[in-house]
Structure formats: structure tokens, C-alpha cells
Design an enzyme around this catalytic site. Structure first.
Site, PDB file in Angstrom:
ATOM      1  N   GLY A  68      -5.147   7.687   5.381  1.00 32.59           N
ATOM      2  CA  GLY A  68      -4.251   8.389   6.135  1.00 32.59           C
ATOM      3  C   GLY A  68      -3.230   9.068   5.493  1.00 32.59           C
ATOM      4  O   GLY A  68      -2.783   9.650   4.803  1.00 32.59           O
TER       5      GLY A  68
ATOM      6  N   ARG B 290      -8.718  11.953  12.100  1.00 36.60           N
ATOM      7  CA  ARG B 290      -7.509  11.526  12.349  1.00 36.60           C
ATOM      8  C   ARG B 290      -6.407  13.655  12.684  1.00 36.60           C
ATOM      9  O   ARG B 290      -6.936  14.191  12.050  1.00 36.60           O
ATOM     10  CB  ARG B 290      -6.991  10.874  11.780  1.00 36.60           C
ATOM     11  CG  ARG B 290      -7.346   9.339  11.436  1.00 36.60           C
ATOM     12  CD  ARG B 290      -7.393   8.569  11.510  1.00 36.60           C
ATOM     13  NE  ARG B 290      -5.405   7.786  11.045  1.00 36.60           N
ATOM     14  CZ  ARG B 290      -4.686   7.118   9.823  1.00 36.60           C
ATOM     15  NH1 ARG B 290      -5.375   6.741   8.958  1.00 36.60           N
ATOM     16  NH2 ARG B 290      -4.129   7.071  10.125  1.00 36.60           N
TER      17      ARG B 290
ATOM     18  N   LYS C 160       0.690  -0.851  -0.298  1.00 37.27           N
ATOM     19  CA  LYS C 160       0.301  -0.116  -0.216  1.00 37.27           C
ATOM     20  C   LYS C 160       0.532   1.445   0.029  1.00 37.27           C
ATOM     21  O   LYS C 160       1.084   2.243  -0.545  1.00 37.27           O
ATOM     22  CB  LYS C 160      -0.577   0.172   1.588  1.00 37.27           C
ATOM     23  CG  LYS C 160      -1.673   0.939   1.120  1.00 37.27           C
ATOM     24  CD  LYS C 160      -3.989   0.974   1.893  1.00 37.27           C
ATOM     25  CE  LYS C 160      -3.078  -0.093   3.110  1.00 37.27           C
ATOM     26  NZ  LYS C 160      -3.540   1.573   3.847  1.00 37.27           N
ATOM     27  N   SER C 161       1.735   1.182   0.641  1.00 34.54           N
ATOM     28  CA  SER C 161       2.502   2.545   0.885  1.00 34.54           C
ATOM     29  C   SER C 161       3.266   2.810  -0.209  1.00 34.54           C
ATOM     30  O   SER C 161       3.216   4.183  -1.123  1.00 34.54           O
ATOM     31  CB  SER C 161       3.994   2.211   2.278  1.00 34.54           C
ATOM     32  OG  SER C 161       3.715   2.181   3.452  1.00 34.54           O
TER      33      SER C 161
ATOM     34  N   LYS D  99      -5.150   5.859  14.211  1.00 36.16           N
ATOM     35  CA  LYS D  99      -4.828   5.061  13.473  1.00 36.16           C
ATOM     36  C   LYS D  99      -5.964   5.570  12.514  1.00 36.16           C
ATOM     37  O   LYS D  99      -6.528   6.059  13.024  1.00 36.16           O
ATOM     38  CB  LYS D  99      -4.028   3.452  13.354  1.00 36.16           C
ATOM     39  CG  LYS D  99      -2.329   3.580  13.749  1.00 36.16           C
ATOM     40  CD  LYS D  99      -2.050   4.487  12.748  1.00 36.16           C
ATOM     41  CE  LYS D  99       0.152   4.301  12.756  1.00 36.16           C
ATOM     42  NZ  LYS D  99       0.051   4.909  11.944  1.00 36.16           N
TER      43      LYS D  99
ATOM     44  N   ASP E 286       2.161  -1.130  12.185  1.00 39.24           N
ATOM     45  CA  ASP E 286       1.045  -1.837  11.447  1.00 39.24           C
ATOM     46  C   ASP E 286       0.067  -3.015  11.361  1.00 39.24           C
ATOM     47  O   ASP E 286      -0.531  -3.681  11.799  1.00 39.24           O
ATOM     48  CB  ASP E 286       0.514  -1.751   9.945  1.00 39.24           C
ATOM     49  CG  ASP E 286       0.465   0.084  10.027  1.00 39.24           C
ATOM     50  OD1 ASP E 286       0.099   1.151  10.656  1.00 39.24           O
ATOM     51  OD2 ASP E 286       0.789   0.544   8.183  1.00 39.24           O
TER      52      ASP E 286
HETATM   53  C1  S3P Z   1       2.390   4.168   6.588  1.00 36.03           C
HETATM   54  C2  S3P Z   1       2.735   5.054   7.304  1.00 36.03           C
HETATM   55  C3  S3P Z   1       2.766   5.149   8.679  1.00 36.03           C
HETATM   56  C4  S3P Z   1       1.611   3.688   8.864  1.00 36.03           C
HETATM   57  C5  S3P Z   1       0.552   3.578   7.506  1.00 36.03           C
HETATM   58  C6  S3P Z   1       1.589   4.035   6.221  1.00 36.03           C
HETATM   59  C7  S3P Z   1       2.473   5.388   5.145  1.00 36.03           C
HETATM   60  O1  S3P Z   1       2.032   5.538   9.104  1.00 36.03           O
HETATM   61  O2  S3P Z   1       0.789   3.549   9.862  1.00 36.03           O
HETATM   62  O3  S3P Z   1      -0.443   2.648   7.432  1.00 36.03           O
HETATM   63  O4  S3P Z   1       2.988   4.631   4.149  1.00 36.03           O
HETATM   64  O5  S3P Z   1       3.734   6.275   5.004  1.00 36.03           O
HETATM   65  P1  S3P Z   1       2.700   6.963  10.608  1.00 36.03           P
HETATM   66  O6  S3P Z   1       3.722   7.542   9.261  1.00 36.03           O
HETATM   67  O7  S3P Z   1       1.793   7.973  10.635  1.00 36.03           O
HETATM   68  O8  S3P Z   1       3.129   6.102  11.156  1.00 36.03           O
END
Ligand code: S3P
Length: 445
Positions: free
Chosen positions: A101, A129, A28-29, A355, A328
């Protein structure tokens, strides 16, 4: 794409051995970043293995609304023709990020460097959030916030800066989303933009920026931290991206394979960036049989094949500095800890409160509803493993995909079935989760 349909409840039951070979969906990232960087580049970005979950599809829609040409060529195959750094067009309507987010915060950073006004919105989970953590550095860079709900929450409207001010920013919490937003805004700034983080968070943005032609350096800072320096105003060029399988999605069937007796599942192409593999390290310390079979590298992101076999787990202590590399994964780790022998203490979990839901509270409720003894002390979660889980509980999802998947995995090995009130949100990150698990032998009803 915001859920308003009926809830989809599901029950997971004690299952016979799970087995098979799977490739879980794309990370996903990486998927969000490939679309956003593609949109900020000149020329074409070809993406294969893109996660076609709701969160990522919302990011694709937002990039289109900002002027990029985003096309689906086939299953997981996408093409993005970007507008170049600072080239976004003003969108006609609010950008809807649904439940995500990451999509929202990274896009805020990307928009910050174009002189346009854009409104960001999402579902009621995302609207709750914190966004101040993104607005603070962006405002220092020259972004103007026109309108926002209380506490800087969504829906909010920002006006990007014509020439953002390059800053040195110390992130107040370990967050790849904050870091990425500042770096993406810094693309339009003259000179260098620096982000200093006390604990090193996932570095996909840095790696992908380099892959697209930007100059980014990253050096250790303090005991666990990092100093990242981006040289502004690069000419980003579209580049091919092959998205590896998401270790945060693989985490669910991996833990199921450990818990259901006589199981053996092979996972292919799983991303092994060390800033994402804290769960595998932790499970191995608990006695999990997880073998790495082969390893390859692609566009700076390593991946490997893993074989996971059922294992007798023991409770351990998980240090707070490991949190960023498995942020996560604590829900599913708590499930594993419930089936272990002995106490597992997970420290430094404050970020779980903000989250998709308050995951500390939701995890505690999930465990207790199923007869597991657990407590939260300060920012730590303590789970008393007794080798088996009574089950029989109903788990509230709170619009959080990872709660739904964790609870279902618990039910595959607990004495009595576990019910989940709503599985609809699983589609945000892992659309084929239920059919894939069924193919592996999971019993859902
Ligand atoms: C992510 C960063 C994380 C993670 C999210 C994906 C990202 O959040 O919890 O599911 O892709 O940069 P945070 O950066 O707010 O910890």
C-alpha cells in the site's frame, strides 16, 4: 513481484532463552521514500541500508519504469539518478506494487505531478484495499482517473496534472500515506500545498523532503494534530540517505525476547522517531525491561540501541491517540497482551481493518485459535491475559506478513506449538526473518 507460488507453512515451538545482538533490516517507510524522492530529484541519491524486501523492490522497479536510473551497488547500497520534479516518463506497462500500500499510494502522489498516464496494480490483497482516499485529494489537484475497479480500487489508471492545483487538504483518517501522496503531488504545484491531520502521523516524508531541499513547515493543530505546508516547485537535489533499522520489524524479536524466559537481545540502529515508537512506550507501561543504550541522529531520523530482557507483563489500557505511532504493531502487541497478567484494552483500531488484511479480524482469529480469550467491541480490541498461552492453533496469514511473524513469536513461548499456514509474505518486509530468529535461538519446524 506478486506471490503465486506454493504456500510455505511453518511451526514455532517453545524455545530456550533467546540471545544475541542484531540489526534488523532497514526501515520500510524510509526505504520507499528514499527511492521515490531520489527519483524526483536531480543528481544522485546514494542510499545505504535499503530494505531489500519485495515491497521496496517493487517501488524500485516502478521508479525505473518512470524514467529514473536505479542501481543496486551492493548489499543495501543503492544509487538513484532522478528525473526532477514533474519529470516522470510514461511507463510502457502497468506498475506492479505487489503487496505494498505504501509503495503504491506514495507513487500515485508522485506520478500525479507529471503529465503522464500510468496504471497501478498489485496482488489480490492490495487490489482489495481502498484507494479512493488517495484519488479524492489527487482529483482535487487536477488528476484524472481513467479507469479503476469498483470503489476506486486497483487496477487503476490515472493521468497526472500538468500544473497541479495547490490545495488545503484535511485528511479524513490519520494516514501518512494520504498525507505523503498529497505532498508529493504538491511538489509540482505552484504556491503552497497544505495538509491538515487531526492526529499526527509519521513524518518521514516531511523530514526527507527537507533533506532533499524542499521547504516544508509543520505546526501543531488542535490537541493531537498537525498542519504541514509545502512550498511547491522546489528544485530537489539528490542527497545521501542512511536507512535506520525498522522499529516495526524489530517489534517481533523484541516481543519474543520479553516472552521467552531468560532472554536478552540487543537491537542496534533502531529508528526512534517518536511517531514510530508507540509500541516501546506501551510495552514499558506493561512492565517490559527495554533499556535504551545509546542514541544517534542521521538525516533527521534519530536511532538508538536497545537491550530487551524477558519480563513479566501486566495488562493495560492503550489510548486511541497512540494508534498512529504504532499502527503496524497491534498484532504483536496483542501477542504480548496474551502472555500478560490481566486485561489489555486497545482503543481506536478502525484503520486496522484496511491494512494488508483485516487485521482486527485476523488478530482475533489468531488469538482464539490458540486458546486466548479476546473480543472486539466497536473499534477496540480487548485481550484477557492469563500469564501463559495454550497455543496449539493453526493461524491463517491472509497474505499479511505481520500476521505470520506475530503468530510465530507467539509459538516461541506458548505451551503447545503454533502453526502458520503461509510464511511467504514475510519476504515483503523482512526477508531474513526466519534465519535471523533461528540464530537468536528460535525453534521453528
Ligand atoms: C506507512 C503508513 C501507515 C503504515 C504503513 C506504512 C507509511 O499506513 O500502516 O505500513 O510508510 O507511510 P497509513 O498511512 O495508511 O496508516
Amino acid at each position: 513481484m506478486t506471490h503465486s507460488g506454493p504456500k510455505i507453512p511453518l511451526e514455532a515451538r517453545k524455545s530456550a532463552a533467546l540471545s544475541g545482538r542484531v540489526r534488523v533490516p532497514g526501515d520500510k517507510s524510509i526505504s520507499h521514500r528514499a527511492l521515490i524522492l531520489g527519483a524526483l530529484s536531480l543528481g544522485q541519491t546514494r542510499i545505504s541500508g535499503l530494505l531489500e524486501g519485495e515491497d521496496v523492490l517493487n517501488t524500485a522497479g516502478a521508479m525505473r519504469a518512470l524514467g529514473a536510473t536505479v542501481e543496486r551497488l551492493g548489499e543495501g547500497e543503492w544509487s538513484v539518478r532522478g528525473v526532477g520534479v514533474a519529470g516522470f516518463a510514461e511507463p510502457d506497462a502497468p506498475l506492479d506494487f505487489g503487496n505494498s500500500g505504501t509503495g503504491c499510494r506514495l507513487a500515485m502522489g508522485a506520478v500525479a505531478g507529471s503529465p503522464i498516464k500510468a496504471t497501478f496494480d498489485g496482488d489480490s490483497s492490495l487490489r482489495s484495499r481502498p484507494m479512493r482516499r488517495i484519488l479524492d485529494p489527487l482529483e482535487q489537484m487536477g488528476v484524472r482517473t481513467w479507469d479503476s475497479a469498483e470503489g476506486g480500487r486497483l487496477p487503476l489508471t490515472i493521468q497526472g496534472a500538468r500544473d497541479p492545483i495547490p490545495i488545503v487538504y484535511r485528511t479524513p483518517v490519520a494516514s501518512a500515506q494520504i498525507k505523503s501522496a498529497v505532498l508529493l503531488a504538491g511538489l509540482s504545484a505552484p504556491g503552497t500545498t497544505t495538509v491538515i491531520e487531526k492526529e499526527w502521523s509519521r513524518d518521514h516524508t516531511e523530514l526527507m523532503l527537507r533533506h532533499f531541499g524542499a521547504e516544508v513547515t509543520s505546526e501543531p493543530e488542535g490537541a493531537h494534530g498537525r498542519r504541514i505546508v509545502l512550498t511547491g516547485q522546489p528544485e530537489l537535489r539528490g542527497a545521501p540517505v542512511r536507512v535506520p533499522a525498522d522499529p516495526s520489524s524489530a517489534a517481533f524479536p523484541m516481543v519474543a525476547a520479553l516472552l521467552v524466559p531468560d532472554s536478552e537481545i540487543v537491537f542496534t540502529d533502531v529508528m526512534t522517531n517518536p511517531l514510530r515508537t508507540g509500541l516501546i512506550t506501551t510495552l514499558r507501561e506493561m512492565g517490559a525491561r527495554i533499556d535504551e543504550m545509546s542514541r544517534t541522529d542521521d538525516a533527521g531520523e534519530p536511532m538508538a540501541e536497545f537491550r530487551v530482557r524477558s519480563s513479566q507483563l501486566r495488562g493495560i489500557e492503550v489510548p486511541p491517540e497512540r494508534a498512529p505511532s504504532m499502527i503496524d504493531e497491534y498484532l504483536i502487541l496483542a501477542v504480548a497482551a496474551s502472555f500478560a497478567e490481566g486485561t489489555t484494552t486497545m482503543r481506536g483500531l478502525q484503520e486496522l481493518r484496511v491494512k494488508e488484511s483485516d487485521r482486527l479480524a485476523a488478530t482475533l482469529a489468531m488469538l482464539r485459535a490458540n486458546g486466548v480469550r479476546a473480543e472486539i467491541v466497536g473499534d477496540d480490541m480487548i485481550v484477557e491475559g492469563r500469564g501463559h498461552v495454550p497455543g496449539g492453533g493453526l493461524v491463517a496469514t491472509h497474505m499479511d506478513h505481520r500476521i505470520a511473524m506475530s503468530a510465530l513469536m507467539m509459538g516461541l513461548a506458548s505451551d503447545a506449538p503454533v502453526k502458520v499456514d503461509d510464511t511467504a509474505f514475510i519476504a515483503t518486509s523482512f526477508p531474513d526473518f526466519v534465519p535471523m530468529m533461528r540464530k537468536l535461538g528460535a525453534e521453528f519446524a
